[in-house]
Scaffold this active site. Sequence first.
Site, PDB file in Angstrom:
ATOM      1  N   LYS A  75     -10.174 -25.611  66.570  1.00  0.00           N
ATOM      2  CA  LYS A  75     -11.196 -26.485  65.981  1.00  0.00           C
ATOM      3  C   LYS A  75     -12.567 -26.232  66.605  1.00  0.00           C
ATOM      4  O   LYS A  75     -13.584 -26.165  65.895  1.00  0.00           O
ATOM      5  CB  LYS A  75     -10.784 -27.956  66.146  1.00  0.00           C
ATOM      6  N   THR A  76     -12.619 -26.092  67.921  1.00  0.00           N
ATOM      7  CA  THR A  76     -13.901 -25.816  68.578  1.00  0.00           C
ATOM      8  C   THR A  76     -14.440 -24.455  68.160  1.00  0.00           C
ATOM      9  O   THR A  76     -15.636 -24.297  67.892  1.00  0.00           O
ATOM     10  CB  THR A  76     -13.746 -25.888  70.104  1.00  0.00           C
ATOM     11  N   ASP A 120     -16.480 -33.318  69.655  1.00  0.00           N
ATOM     12  CA  ASP A 120     -15.048 -33.177  69.856  1.00  0.00           C
ATOM     13  C   ASP A 120     -14.446 -34.555  70.108  1.00  0.00           C
ATOM     14  O   ASP A 120     -15.127 -35.460  70.594  1.00  0.00           O
ATOM     15  CB  ASP A 120     -14.792 -32.252  71.053  1.00  0.00           C
ATOM     16  N   THR A 169      -7.780 -34.859  66.930  1.00  0.00           N
ATOM     17  CA  THR A 169      -6.338 -34.635  66.958  1.00  0.00           C
ATOM     18  C   THR A 169      -5.591 -35.813  66.354  1.00  0.00           C
ATOM     19  O   THR A 169      -4.375 -35.765  66.212  1.00  0.00           O
ATOM     20  CB  THR A 169      -5.845 -34.412  68.399  1.00  0.00           C
ATOM     21  N   ARG A 228      -4.006 -21.204  71.673  1.00  0.00           N
ATOM     22  CA  ARG A 228      -4.418 -21.455  73.059  1.00  0.00           C
ATOM     23  C   ARG A 228      -3.277 -21.139  74.027  1.00  0.00           C
ATOM     24  O   ARG A 228      -3.486 -20.551  75.089  1.00  0.00           O
ATOM     25  CB  ARG A 228      -4.877 -22.901  73.219  1.00  0.00           C
TER      26      ARG A 228
END
Length: 357
Positions: A75-76, A120, A169, A228
């Site tokens: 997402k980032t 975020d 999230t 990740r």
Amino acid sequence: MDHEVTEFEADDETLSALPQNGDGDVETTLRPRKLDEFVGQPRVREQLELVLESARRRGVPPDHVLLSGPPGLGKTSMAMIVAAELGAAIRITSGPALERAGDLAAMLSNLAPGDVLFIDEIHRIARPAEEMLYLAMEDFRVDVVVGKGPGATSIPLEIAPFTLVGATTRSGSLTGPLRDRFGFTGQMEFYTDAELELVVRRAATILDIPIDRDGGAEIARRSRGTPRIANRLLRRVRDYAEVRADGTVNREVARAALEVYDVDELGLDRLDRAVLNALVRSFGGGPVGVSTLAVAVGEEPTTVEEVCEPYLVRAGMLARTPRGRVATAGAWEHLGLVPPPDSGRPDRSGPTLFDQG
């Protein structure tokens, strides 16, 4: 608490100046820079490409973008790509950092036309800041209150047109008014093993790690559908390969390295297996409450519920029932045990001492 903001120009010159090896800023190093470099999420990429290209042709900032999905799916990175595709500056902050409306007002007033603001964990933004954000998103204006009590006055402050990219999230935790102000919502999904293999091989190229196809596939298979995690496991396998092998990552080296780091064939780590062991060996497969289960493994209930359970449920090893957590037949088999005839049934009946939560 003062808000924390990071700002940089997301152009090719800045991005090319990022470190290209080493672990000091490795997450930044491995981030894709453009949509066509982003691996996976084909539906979201296609949708977002249409949103950005349409805005570019009309010469206006694109609609506000909400990116939703589990941690670690990009997402980032996607937010930074939005800025890069627009040739705009990006300012980065988080919901917990915006405790007061003044924090947000100061940030918004410093935006230049066309800037991207990335928040975020936007579901954790404080209510006063959230209410100010409504007006900013719709009318590019904020109302600043001057003074206190009966003499307080509200002064409208115009802000430059901008694009907000929010990441969450927990999309269900967003209030309706905030969610409705986003023009586009992208739902990020877990990656397939094939997509993760591409992620691993791309990262290995950037970090100059010799790796063959089988080694990449082995790491991808144990990465829980999350880029990740795949990138983190690759770096640990590299460490093993450099110290205990010839530096090349193949299937045998990957397996040996991940065994050292307690990551098994399905991607379960030490805590995952501790939860399954407690559930099966101590509580007969359940049902058992999450608080009791957490005490058994020496962790906080939120850690068990938010870190372990999502993957165990997705892997088909744990079921959540109204009476508690239940181990499925797959959990028993993964631990090398014979499951009872009724294991994994959500409607398992009978009295139990562990029916809490």
